[in-house]
Design a protein around this motif. Structure first.
Motif, PDB file in Angstrom:
ATOM      1  N   ALA A  55      25.069 -12.399  10.821  1.00  0.00           N
ATOM      2  CA  ALA A  55      24.455 -13.556  11.475  1.00  0.00           C
ATOM      3  C   ALA A  55      23.363 -13.125  12.455  1.00  0.00           C
ATOM      4  O   ALA A  55      22.264 -13.695  12.466  1.00  0.00           O
ATOM      5  N   LEU A  56      23.642 -12.109  13.259  1.00  0.00           N
ATOM      6  CA  LEU A  56      22.635 -11.645  14.218  1.00  0.00           C
ATOM      7  C   LEU A  56      21.453 -11.000  13.523  1.00  0.00           C
ATOM      8  O   LEU A  56      20.321 -11.028  14.029  1.00  0.00           O
ATOM      9  N   ALA A  57      21.679 -10.427  12.348  1.00  0.00           N
ATOM     10  CA  ALA A  57      20.558  -9.887  11.583  1.00  0.00           C
ATOM     11  C   ALA A  57      19.572 -10.995  11.242  1.00  0.00           C
ATOM     12  O   ALA A  57      18.345 -10.817  11.360  1.00  0.00           O
ATOM     13  N   ALA A 107      21.391 -18.061   4.209  1.00  0.00           N
ATOM     14  CA  ALA A 107      22.495 -18.099   5.170  1.00  0.00           C
ATOM     15  C   ALA A 107      23.159 -16.736   5.190  1.00  0.00           C
ATOM     16  O   ALA A 107      23.185 -16.018   4.190  1.00  0.00           O
ATOM     17  N   SER A 108      23.705 -16.386   6.347  1.00  0.00           N
ATOM     18  CA  SER A 108      24.329 -15.067   6.495  1.00  0.00           C
ATOM     19  C   SER A 108      25.697 -14.992   5.854  1.00  0.00           C
ATOM     20  O   SER A 108      26.242 -13.898   5.665  1.00  0.00           O
ATOM     21  N   GLY A 109      26.275 -16.139   5.526  1.00  0.00           N
ATOM     22  CA  GLY A 109      27.573 -16.197   4.875  1.00  0.00           C
ATOM     23  C   GLY A 109      27.672 -17.445   4.036  1.00  0.00           C
ATOM     24  O   GLY A 109      26.748 -18.276   4.014  1.00  0.00           O
ATOM     25  N   PRO A 110      28.784 -17.625   3.332  1.00  0.00           N
ATOM     26  CA  PRO A 110      28.932 -18.795   2.462  1.00  0.00           C
ATOM     27  C   PRO A 110      28.898 -20.101   3.247  1.00  0.00           C
ATOM     28  O   PRO A 110      29.482 -20.209   4.329  1.00  0.00           O
ATOM     29  N   LEU A 111      28.218 -21.091   2.690  1.00  0.00           N
ATOM     30  CA  LEU A 111      28.222 -22.442   3.244  1.00  0.00           C
ATOM     31  C   LEU A 111      29.120 -23.320   2.368  1.00  0.00           C
ATOM     32  O   LEU A 111      29.203 -23.100   1.150  1.00  0.00           O
ATOM     33  N   PRO A 112      29.806 -24.299   2.950  1.00  0.00           N
ATOM     34  CA  PRO A 112      30.685 -25.152   2.142  1.00  0.00           C
ATOM     35  C   PRO A 112      29.894 -25.967   1.122  1.00  0.00           C
ATOM     36  O   PRO A 112      28.695 -26.202   1.292  1.00  0.00           O
ATOM     37  N   VAL A 137      21.787 -19.446   9.788  1.00  0.00           N
ATOM     38  CA  VAL A 137      21.113 -20.051   8.639  1.00  0.00           C
ATOM     39  C   VAL A 137      19.634 -20.185   8.943  1.00  0.00           C
ATOM     40  O   VAL A 137      19.229 -20.375  10.101  1.00  0.00           O
ATOM     41  N   TRP A 138      18.814 -20.057   7.891  1.00  0.00           N
ATOM     42  CA  TRP A 138      17.380 -20.357   7.967  1.00  0.00           C
ATOM     43  C   TRP A 138      17.115 -21.621   7.163  1.00  0.00           C
ATOM     44  O   TRP A 138      17.627 -21.769   6.043  1.00  0.00           O
TER      45      TRP A 138
END
Length: 288
Positions: free
Chosen positions: A112-114, A268-273, A285-286
């Motif tokens: 996320a911080l990346a 997104a840095s990880g999965p979104l629902p 997220v961008w």
């Protein structure tokens, strides 16, 4: 003082006069000061071209702390020709995965911080291994090489934990880093899933995230503009917009899902629902 001695500015000016005689050359300094005005002195037009800025690296994984780091970084360069610079890691610091909690949660936060740092205007410095999601390594006493270990009488373990060689390929150490079975710092036996070779084949890997983020940052016009506009955000969250290009970056450091900012998701840095309207905890997220 070891840092921020007044006499260093005369030295920087002397160095700058020499560098200016050669095209396409620049000077950057590690500036270990926390005062915005003191930082600004190092990047005056006749001193350093860029200042290596540690504020984001030193911030906690907390939206308020991260926003303060960004605001101070931008304030420090507002009257300078130099842009703000960003990093969350270097060879002297505990790696983000470990610093932000370790294991799965630490990796999610580091990813996320990346995205946050890569959404900001100005140069970004990536420390090798962060693009693989590497954690710090707990090394045995016999393996420690950092002079800090010896100078402290074996009371401070030093920085070797973030300096272990990178795993490139294969199933066993040294993972293609060297033809010799031994490396100057031993590599963990469980890094086969962290190698470049493995992560290149996985679109959900940290390496794939970095590669896609860097591609978008380079080519997408949403990343233009040197100013930020802050949006209102729920507690434990932040959101900003790049003035000019229009990129929106949102970060959730709270413990609960929040509504996603409006816009089309770029990354997104990880999965979104599946609903597509929620930003999970420990995720950035961008959007455009």
């Amino acid at each position: 003082p070891r840092f921020n001695a007044d006499g260093v500015h005369d030295i920087h000016r002397m160095i700058r006069k020499v560098i200016d005689k050669y095209p396409a050359r620049m000077a950057i300094g590690e500036i270990w000061v926390r005062d915005d005005a003191a930082f600004a002195r190092y990047i005056r037009p006749d001193e350093l071209h860029l200042g290596f800025n540690f504020r984001l690296l030193e911030a906690d994984f907390d939206a308020g702390s991260i926003r303060a780091a960004i605001d101070h970084s931008l304030m420090a360069v507002r009257d300078s020709p130099a842009p703000a610079t960003w990093t969350i890691s270097n060879h002297d610091s505990v790696r983000p995965v470990t610093r932000y909690g370790g294991d799965t949660i630490g990796l999610a936060r580091a990813r996320a911080l990346a995205l946050v740092q890569l959404a900001l205007p100005g140069p970004v410095y990536l420390y090798n291994g962060d693009e693989l999601g590497l954690p710090n390594v707990e090394l045995p006493d016999w393996a420690l090489q950092d002079p800090v270990w010896r100078r402290s009488g074996h009371t401070e373990r030093g920085r070797d934990g973030c300096r272990v060689p990178l795993p490139w390929q294969g199933d066993v150490a040294p993972y293609g880093f060297s033809a010799s079975p031994g490396t100057w710092l031993p590599m963990p036996a469980n890094w086969r899933d962290r190698t470049v070779e493995t992560q290149l084949e996985d679109p959900a890997s940290t390496l794939s995230l970095y590669r896609r983020a860097l591609e978008l940052r380079k080519d997408h016009n949403a990343f233009s503009g040197a100013e930020l506009e802050w949006y209102g955000a729920p507690p434990g969250c932040l959101a900003f917009r790049r003035k000019g290009g229009g990129l929106v970056c949102g970060l959730n450091t709270s413990g609960s899902p929040v509504s996603l900012p409006l816009g089309q998701v770029l990354l997104a840095s990880g999965p979104l629902p599946p609903s597509g309207d929620v930003l999970p905890p420990d995720t950035a997220v961008w959007l455009v």
